[in-house]
Enzyme design. Sequence first.
Site, PDB file in Angstrom:
ATOM      1  N   HIS A  77     -55.806 -10.271  90.714  1.00  0.00           N
ATOM      2  CA  HIS A  77     -57.238 -10.549  90.766  1.00  0.00           C
ATOM      3  C   HIS A  77     -57.532 -11.874  91.457  1.00  0.00           C
ATOM      4  O   HIS A  77     -58.465 -11.974  92.245  1.00  0.00           O
ATOM      5  CB  HIS A  77     -57.844 -10.497  89.356  1.00  0.00           C
ATOM      6  CG  HIS A  77     -58.117  -9.095  88.918  1.00  0.00           C
ATOM      7  ND1 HIS A  77     -57.133  -8.286  88.404  1.00  0.00           N
ATOM      8  CD2 HIS A  77     -59.240  -8.330  88.977  1.00  0.00           C
ATOM      9  CE1 HIS A  77     -57.652  -7.091  88.146  1.00  0.00           C
ATOM     10  NE2 HIS A  77     -58.919  -7.089  88.490  1.00  0.00           N
TER      11      HIS A  77
ATOM     12  N   LYS B  45     -58.541  -3.841  78.036  1.00  0.00           N
ATOM     13  CA  LYS B  45     -58.909  -3.893  76.622  1.00  0.00           C
ATOM     14  C   LYS B  45     -59.767  -5.115  76.346  1.00  0.00           C
ATOM     15  O   LYS B  45     -59.688  -6.107  77.056  1.00  0.00           O
ATOM     16  CB  LYS B  45     -57.661  -3.879  75.738  1.00  0.00           C
ATOM     17  CG  LYS B  45     -56.851  -5.151  75.746  1.00  0.00           C
ATOM     18  CD  LYS B  45     -55.761  -5.099  74.691  1.00  0.00           C
ATOM     19  CE  LYS B  45     -54.649  -6.086  74.966  1.00  0.00           C
ATOM     20  NZ  LYS B  45     -54.703  -7.288  74.147  1.00  0.00           N
TER      21      LYS B  45
END
Lengths: 189, 322
Positions: free
Chosen positions: A36, A102
């Site tokens: 990322h 999550k």
Amino acid sequence: MKQLTYPFSPEAVRELKVGDMVLITGKLFTGRDAVHKYLHDGNKSPVNLKNQIIYHCGPVTMKDKKTGKWTVTAAGPTTSIREEPYQWEVIRDHGIVGVIGKGGMGQKTLDACKEYGCVYLHAIGGAAQVLAEKIKSVDGLYLEEFGLPEAIWELTVEDFPVVVTMDAHGNSLHKEVENSSKEILKTVL
Amino acid sequence: MTKKVPAKRPASKILSKKTIKKPVPKKLDPKAQTIESLLELIRVTSTEIPDDVAKTLMKARSQEEQNTTASYAMNIIKDNIDLAKFKSQPLCQDTGTVIFFVYHPPGFFQNAFKELIKKAVVKATQKGYLRQNSVNSLTGENAGTNLGEGHPSIHFYEHNKKEVEIKLVLKGGGCENVSTQYSLPDTTLGAGRDLEGVRKVVIDAVYKAQGKGCGPGALGVCIGGDRADSAYNAKKQLLRKLDDKNTLPDLAKLEKEIVETCNKLGIGPMGFGGKTTLISCKMTHANRVPASFFVSISYMCWAFRRQGVVLDKKNTIKTWLY
């Protein structure tokens, strides 16, 4: 139980709503912290991510010494909020239509989901074996130099179980639970 | 070689009863045997949930309403526990910080034992029981062995028994990231320097951990101590069995109250909403200086990986502790 099947599209994910339990069949690309940051810094992705789903996961992988083939032996989600500074831009610039992880993500990502047609899919944290079972093949490995857990793994999955917790319409289960638990918290403190 | 050590609950395909009765007679030297036993400890810790935790989780599962995302999550958790054990593969891909607690008789050679632990950790990593999970904090380099500055984490204690006991906790990053420390008084929470203040900050920590620590979670808490010891003692509370009872009545009461209150928050498994937010809270205390009052909270995810063994004279596994 809903199905989300490859090839994915912004139109298909807009059909999904918070609380939907979904089984995904098709391709996933893993990407976590290093990936990322790398994409956010403006580097070109080694693989076209348009209309793909990115999975916040650092799998346990084993290489067969004879055949050189990789298998994933454990593959649960990692905490997504760490990617909050980067995710919206990765959705915008790379055309990702799904993010699996999550713990949910923040407002920036929620806004990006709405604007560009993306959805946040919550996998069950810690359920590394159940999720690894759903991986039918390892099709590619990119950015290996980040270390194996941090690399991009191209995977084919079948009936990969997730729950929609942030949809493309600005709804977030995480926000809802946070608000309701906050009200209860006030009464017990 | 792997057949030499009796597996805790061997999958029938790996070990038949016959194998248990007649262990492979091949003799390992004492060091190699210790490494084998440590490897088996790591394997079982990484792939099987201890009985006390499994029991608590299954009870929580039965309490969630059917056809909710919470029961969906608990069902996947159950499947995962079964599958990891059957396949002898890590319950969670984040095999965490590898923390050893070694209890030994006087005259024990700690440095030599450390080397054996390291060898077992490297082997466990090669076998996939542990992920390549240890990163140099300065360079970002991952050696791929799980060895490096400060890792694995090894703590020694001298005890009065003749045997060596080894406990192991694998603590994943998600739950470690939501572990925290408060300094009382905490004015924003209205938490003073008393047990009521402690109660408030612990509940606040659980509220803040929602969604992030892979709930339902379990807590280890230490009241007092300096910042470092307080955090360490909180983590050590995770070695207690979930069904034990605190010998201090005040803490026993507080442990129970915190679990009950946190389960009223409605955060639920994975933060999806639901009945079980916390499966356990274990508390201890340590003296503090008058100026400080720290409360440390070690949050453990549902994939509560903790095991222990007693070694016999030949360094084979004599008994399992959990």
